[in-house]
Design a protein around this motif. Structure first.
Motif, PDB file in Angstrom:
ATOM      1  N   ALA A 190      33.369 -52.674  28.199  1.00  0.00           N
ATOM      2  CA  ALA A 190      33.868 -53.720  27.309  1.00  0.00           C
ATOM      3  C   ALA A 190      32.707 -54.620  26.961  1.00  0.00           C
ATOM      4  O   ALA A 190      31.835 -54.846  27.787  1.00  0.00           O
ATOM      5  CB  ALA A 190      34.958 -54.510  28.005  1.00  0.00           C
ATOM      6  N   PRO A 191      32.663 -55.127  25.725  1.00  0.00           N
ATOM      7  CA  PRO A 191      31.553 -56.009  25.374  1.00  0.00           C
ATOM      8  C   PRO A 191      31.558 -57.254  26.265  1.00  0.00           C
ATOM      9  O   PRO A 191      32.519 -58.002  26.279  1.00  0.00           O
ATOM     10  CB  PRO A 191      31.810 -56.380  23.916  1.00  0.00           C
ATOM     11  N   ASN A 192      30.503 -57.389  27.023  1.00  0.00           N
ATOM     12  CA  ASN A 192      30.303 -58.568  27.859  1.00  0.00           C
ATOM     13  C   ASN A 192      30.239 -59.782  26.946  1.00  0.00           C
ATOM     14  O   ASN A 192      29.509 -59.786  25.969  1.00  0.00           O
ATOM     15  CB  ASN A 192      28.978 -58.363  28.589  1.00  0.00           C
ATOM     16  N   SER A 193      31.023 -60.803  27.233  1.00  0.00           N
ATOM     17  CA  SER A 193      31.134 -61.874  26.257  1.00  0.00           C
ATOM     18  C   SER A 193      30.162 -63.019  26.499  1.00  0.00           C
ATOM     19  O   SER A 193      30.146 -63.975  25.765  1.00  0.00           O
ATOM     20  CB  SER A 193      32.560 -62.408  26.253  1.00  0.00           C
ATOM     21  N   GLY A 194      29.339 -62.935  27.503  1.00  0.00           N
ATOM     22  CA  GLY A 194      28.409 -64.045  27.763  1.00  0.00           C
ATOM     23  C   GLY A 194      27.057 -63.789  27.159  1.00  0.00           C
ATOM     24  O   GLY A 194      26.853 -62.795  26.455  1.00  0.00           O
ATOM     25  N   PRO A 195      26.115 -64.695  27.417  1.00  0.00           N
ATOM     26  CA  PRO A 195      24.744 -64.522  26.934  1.00  0.00           C
ATOM     27  C   PRO A 195      24.131 -63.216  27.431  1.00  0.00           C
ATOM     28  O   PRO A 195      23.117 -62.772  26.914  1.00  0.00           O
ATOM     29  CB  PRO A 195      24.002 -65.717  27.551  1.00  0.00           C
ATOM     30  N   GLY A 196      24.741 -62.604  28.422  1.00  0.00           N
ATOM     31  CA  GLY A 196      24.188 -61.375  28.969  1.00  0.00           C
ATOM     32  C   GLY A 196      24.486 -60.128  28.157  1.00  0.00           C
ATOM     33  O   GLY A 196      23.990 -59.054  28.479  1.00  0.00           O
ATOM     34  N   LEU A 197      25.272 -60.267  27.098  1.00  0.00           N
ATOM     35  CA  LEU A 197      25.623 -59.087  26.306  1.00  0.00           C
ATOM     36  C   LEU A 197      24.386 -58.263  25.950  1.00  0.00           C
ATOM     37  O   LEU A 197      24.339 -57.059  26.113  1.00  0.00           O
ATOM     38  CB  LEU A 197      26.355 -59.513  25.024  1.00  0.00           C
ATOM     39  N   LEU A 198      23.383 -58.966  25.469  1.00  0.00           N
ATOM     40  CA  LEU A 198      22.178 -58.281  25.023  1.00  0.00           C
ATOM     41  C   LEU A 198      21.369 -57.718  26.182  1.00  0.00           C
ATOM     42  O   LEU A 198      20.682 -56.716  26.051  1.00  0.00           O
ATOM     43  CB  LEU A 198      21.300 -59.295  24.281  1.00  0.00           C
ATOM     44  N   PHE A 199      21.444 -58.414  27.330  1.00  0.00           N
ATOM     45  CA  PHE A 199      20.533 -58.073  28.421  1.00  0.00           C
ATOM     46  C   PHE A 199      21.204 -57.268  29.529  1.00  0.00           C
ATOM     47  O   PHE A 199      20.555 -56.887  30.485  1.00  0.00           O
ATOM     48  CB  PHE A 199      19.903 -59.356  28.976  1.00  0.00           C
ATOM     49  N   VAL A 200      22.503 -57.045  29.395  1.00  0.00           N
ATOM     50  CA  VAL A 200      23.176 -56.196  30.382  1.00  0.00           C
ATOM     51  C   VAL A 200      23.879 -55.024  29.681  1.00  0.00           C
ATOM     52  O   VAL A 200      23.465 -53.879  29.817  1.00  0.00           O
ATOM     53  CB  VAL A 200      24.173 -56.994  31.248  1.00  0.00           C
ATOM     54  N   SER A 201      24.926 -55.329  28.907  1.00  0.00           N
ATOM     55  CA  SER A 201      25.701 -54.251  28.291  1.00  0.00           C
ATOM     56  C   SER A 201      24.813 -53.296  27.499  1.00  0.00           C
ATOM     57  O   SER A 201      24.928 -52.074  27.603  1.00  0.00           O
ATOM     58  CB  SER A 201      26.761 -54.826  27.354  1.00  0.00           C
ATOM     59  N   LEU A 202      23.934 -53.869  26.715  1.00  0.00           N
ATOM     60  CA  LEU A 202      23.132 -53.031  25.833  1.00  0.00           C
ATOM     61  C   LEU A 202      22.143 -52.134  26.590  1.00  0.00           C
ATOM     62  O   LEU A 202      22.066 -50.937  26.319  1.00  0.00           O
ATOM     63  CB  LEU A 202      22.424 -53.922  24.809  1.00  0.00           C
ATOM     64  N   PRO A 203      21.396 -52.685  27.557  1.00  0.00           N
ATOM     65  CA  PRO A 203      20.516 -51.812  28.346  1.00  0.00           C
ATOM     66  C   PRO A 203      21.272 -50.711  29.092  1.00  0.00           C
ATOM     67  O   PRO A 203      20.767 -49.587  29.208  1.00  0.00           O
ATOM     68  CB  PRO A 203      19.858 -52.771  29.346  1.00  0.00           C
ATOM     69  N   VAL A 204      22.484 -51.025  29.574  1.00  0.00           N
ATOM     70  CA  VAL A 204      23.285 -49.992  30.230  1.00  0.00           C
ATOM     71  C   VAL A 204      23.525 -48.861  29.252  1.00  0.00           C
ATOM     72  O   VAL A 204      23.335 -47.678  29.560  1.00  0.00           O
ATOM     73  CB  VAL A 204      24.655 -50.557  30.692  1.00  0.00           C
ATOM     74  N   ALA A 205      23.939 -49.254  28.040  1.00  0.00           N
ATOM     75  CA  ALA A 205      24.227 -48.252  27.027  1.00  0.00           C
ATOM     76  C   ALA A 205      22.978 -47.436  26.697  1.00  0.00           C
ATOM     77  O   ALA A 205      23.009 -46.205  26.689  1.00  0.00           O
ATOM     78  CB  ALA A 205      24.777 -48.928  25.779  1.00  0.00           C
ATOM     79  N   PHE A 206      21.886 -48.130  26.467  1.00  0.00           N
ATOM     80  CA  PHE A 206      20.643 -47.414  26.153  1.00  0.00           C
ATOM     81  C   PHE A 206      20.263 -46.471  27.289  1.00  0.00           C
ATOM     82  O   PHE A 206      19.796 -45.351  27.059  1.00  0.00           O
ATOM     83  CB  PHE A 206      19.499 -48.404  25.902  1.00  0.00           C
ATOM     84  N   GLY A 207      20.472 -46.934  28.516  1.00  0.00           N
ATOM     85  CA  GLY A 207      20.112 -46.128  29.678  1.00  0.00           C
ATOM     86  C   GLY A 207      20.882 -44.831  29.759  1.00  0.00           C
ATOM     87  O   GLY A 207      20.449 -43.877  30.411  1.00  0.00           O
ATOM     88  N   ALA A 208      22.034 -44.796  29.101  1.00  0.00           N
ATOM     89  CA  ALA A 208      22.874 -43.606  29.178  1.00  0.00           C
ATOM     90  C   ALA A 208      22.729 -42.725  27.947  1.00  0.00           C
ATOM     91  O   ALA A 208      23.372 -41.685  27.845  1.00  0.00           O
ATOM     92  CB  ALA A 208      24.334 -44.033  29.341  1.00  0.00           C
ATOM     93  N   MET A 209      21.914 -43.146  27.004  1.00  0.00           N
ATOM     94  CA  MET A 209      21.879 -42.434  25.727  1.00  0.00           C
ATOM     95  C   MET A 209      20.555 -41.720  25.493  1.00  0.00           C
ATOM     96  O   MET A 209      19.527 -42.100  26.045  1.00  0.00           O
ATOM     97  CB  MET A 209      22.152 -43.415  24.586  1.00  0.00           C
ATOM     98  N   PRO A 210      20.614 -40.698  24.625  1.00  0.00           N
ATOM     99  CA  PRO A 210      19.382 -39.979  24.310  1.00  0.00           C
ATOM    100  C   PRO A 210      18.350 -40.917  23.670  1.00  0.00           C
ATOM    101  O   PRO A 210      18.721 -41.764  22.863  1.00  0.00           O
ATOM    102  CB  PRO A 210      19.842 -38.906  23.309  1.00  0.00           C
ATOM    103  N   LEU A 211      17.114 -40.772  24.040  1.00  0.00           N
ATOM    104  CA  LEU A 211      16.012 -41.590  23.507  1.00  0.00           C
ATOM    105  C   LEU A 211      16.204 -43.074  23.806  1.00  0.00           C
ATOM    106  O   LEU A 211      15.603 -43.940  23.180  1.00  0.00           O
ATOM    107  CB  LEU A 211      15.881 -41.428  21.979  1.00  0.00           C
ATOM    108  N   GLY A 212      17.069 -43.368  24.782  1.00  0.00           N
ATOM    109  CA  GLY A 212      17.443 -44.753  25.049  1.00  0.00           C
ATOM    110  C   GLY A 212      16.272 -45.679  25.347  1.00  0.00           C
ATOM    111  O   GLY A 212      16.223 -46.800  24.850  1.00  0.00           O
ATOM    112  N   ALA A 213      15.317 -45.215  26.153  1.00  0.00           N
ATOM    113  CA  ALA A 213      14.206 -46.083  26.531  1.00  0.00           C
ATOM    114  C   ALA A 213      13.411 -46.501  25.303  1.00  0.00           C
ATOM    115  O   ALA A 213      13.052 -47.663  25.134  1.00  0.00           O
ATOM    116  CB  ALA A 213      13.306 -45.388  27.549  1.00  0.00           C
TER     117      ALA A 213
END
Ligand code: TRP
Length: 457
Positions: free
Chosen positions: A285-308
């Protein structure tokens, strides 16, 4: 004696367009917009935000640019000139002082957040987030927040970058950064959007942002949307005025500003359309705090192709966007000190950047040692949350309303018509009506509601 326009003007209106757009597009679009959209449940907030941009942001932005170009000096001295020209009190320059102070406050936390983004360029590239769970990435972010030393380091790096560009001057520094960075920004964003459409859950992201649910349309969402429209368009503190002072005399203000505001809004929407599908794709679920960019998104990138790689590019985009914005936050104060004749551009920038840097330490500490320091005089908030609230929801709107009063009620109509000559005259009555009535009344209503609510807490 101050001579109007002594600093000259840009010979192309494109320079104004690029610098103003560079100022507008920043952390507000990429970091703040997605997380407050998440906080207020998505679509309702987005719709309110669009309404606020149209009814408040655009008209005030035209007014602020007009003030800047008419004054052709730093906001403080320019306002004085403009007020005197229409037979009004020279004290209107107080709006300029207010703006310089507001700028210092904004810059102080802006550089800290931009510092996080810079750090994440490296962390993401190193592959540290590959295959990590939300909890692990959250832990990583927490570790950064618990480490004032690391935060101060990146805060300092970003402050030096900002000061360096401002010292180089308006044309050789600020304008040059925007000229080079804007194309990069748009290209990177387009890439990200394509990536989101390819690897993300685009339908869900889209629905989250645009599926209209009237019951989500709360008063609080409206207030947040209005405050954000000031922040994202860089309004209310003189940044746009300072750039307007360099705008070519014949350039059409209204038309140019419609471009700037549209590009800014487009970028916010595209960022949302890139971030939410990516976040939904990995089933969080989209994290609703200031951490959205620094938590949810890196998690997603970490799980995706070419994420790094893509993730790192994303944070580079954030840092670059923040860079061309930060320089505009400090420019009004620098211009004013230089005009006083007692400072060189170098020493003026140094003095102001250093003040903002020192003040920024309070934001750094708001996430660790002072995380629980929420006294009544900070309205039961940390320093960071207080500065954010005070600037976005009080000082910027206040500056905006004062500009509306000056432009809408006190300046001579002849002067306004003179400055807006380059624009189609059929828009003038509508714009003037908005600046006199709609924008200021909406802002005053929102400000008093916000204040009452925060005092009530
Ligand atoms: N608009 C920028 C953003 O969205 C921030 C910014 C730059 C700003 N200059 C400003 C905000 C002046 C308020 C006032 O990130």
């Amino acid at each position: 004696m101050l001579e109007r326009g002594m600093h000259g003007q840009w010979n192309s209106n494109l320079t104004f367009l690029l610098t103003a757009t560079g100022s507008a597009i920043g952390l507000g679009n990429i970091w703040k917009f997605p997380y407050i959209t998440g906080e207020y449940g998505g679509s309702a907030f987005v719709l309110m935000y669009l309404v606020c941009i149209a009814l408040v942001g655009l008209p005030i932005m035209v007014a602020e640019t007009l003030l800047g170009r008419r004054g052709r000096l730093s906001p403080i001295n320019g306002l004085r000139h403009v007020a005197l020209e229409s037979g009004r009190s020279a004290r209107w320059q107080a709006v300029g002082y207010l703006g310089v102070m507001t700028g210092l406050l904004i810059l102080s936390f802006y550089t800290v957040i931009a510092g996080w983004a810079m750090r994440y360029v490296w962390t993401t590239l190193s592959g540290a987030f590959s295959g990590q769970s939300a909890q692990q990435v959250g832990e990583h972010f927490n570790q950064l927040l618990q480490n004032p030393g690391a935060m101060v380091f990146w805060h300092s790096v970003f402050s030096v970058m900002t000061a360096g560009v401002v010292m180089a001057g308006v044309t050789k520094g600020l304008a040059l950064v925007s000229r080079w960075m804007m194309p990069f920004l748009f290209a990177a964003l387009l890439l990200l959007l394509i990536y989101a459409a390819w690897a993300g859950d685009f339908a869900r992201g889209f629905a989250f942002m645009f599926h209209f649910e009237p019951e989500k349309l709360t008063a609080k969402a409206v207030l947040a949307a209005l405050g954000h429209s000031f922040f994202t368009l860089s309004l209310g503190m003189g940044a746009i005025m300072a750039y307007g002072a360099y705008m070519p005399a014949q350039a059409p203000i209204g038309k140019t500003i419609v471009w700037v505001a549209s590009l800014d809004t487009l970028v916010a929407l595209v960022v949302g359309l890139a971030i939410f599908p990516i976040v939904f794709a990995v089933g969080i679920a989209p994290n609703s705090g200031p951490g959205l960019l620094f938590v949810s998104l890196p998690v997603a990138f970490g799980a995706m192709p070419l994420g790094a790689l893509v993730g790192s590019l994303f944070f580079m985009l954030v840092a670059v966007a923040a860079w061309s914005s930060a320089v505009s936050i400090i420019e009004p104060g620098v211009a004013w000190l230089v005009e006083s004749g007692r400072f060189s551009r170098f020493s003026a920038t140094l003095a102001l950047a250093l003040s903002a840097w020192a003040l920024g330490l309070l934001t750094v500490l708001s996430f660790n040692h002072l995380a629980d320091f929420k006294p009544a005089w900070l309205l039961h908030r940390t320093f960071f949350d207080f500065f954010d609230l005070l600037t976005a929801q009080v000082l910027l709107p206040l500056g905006g309303v004062l500009m509306c009063v000056l432009v809408g009620w006190l300046m001579q109509k002849r002067v306004l018509l003179d400055e807006l000559e380059g624009d189609a005259s059929r828009w003038f009555p509508l714009w003037r009506f908005l600046v006199r009535f709609v924008s200021p009344l909406l802002v005053i209503w929102v400000m008093s509601a916000t204040l009452m609510e925060s005092l009530g807490k």
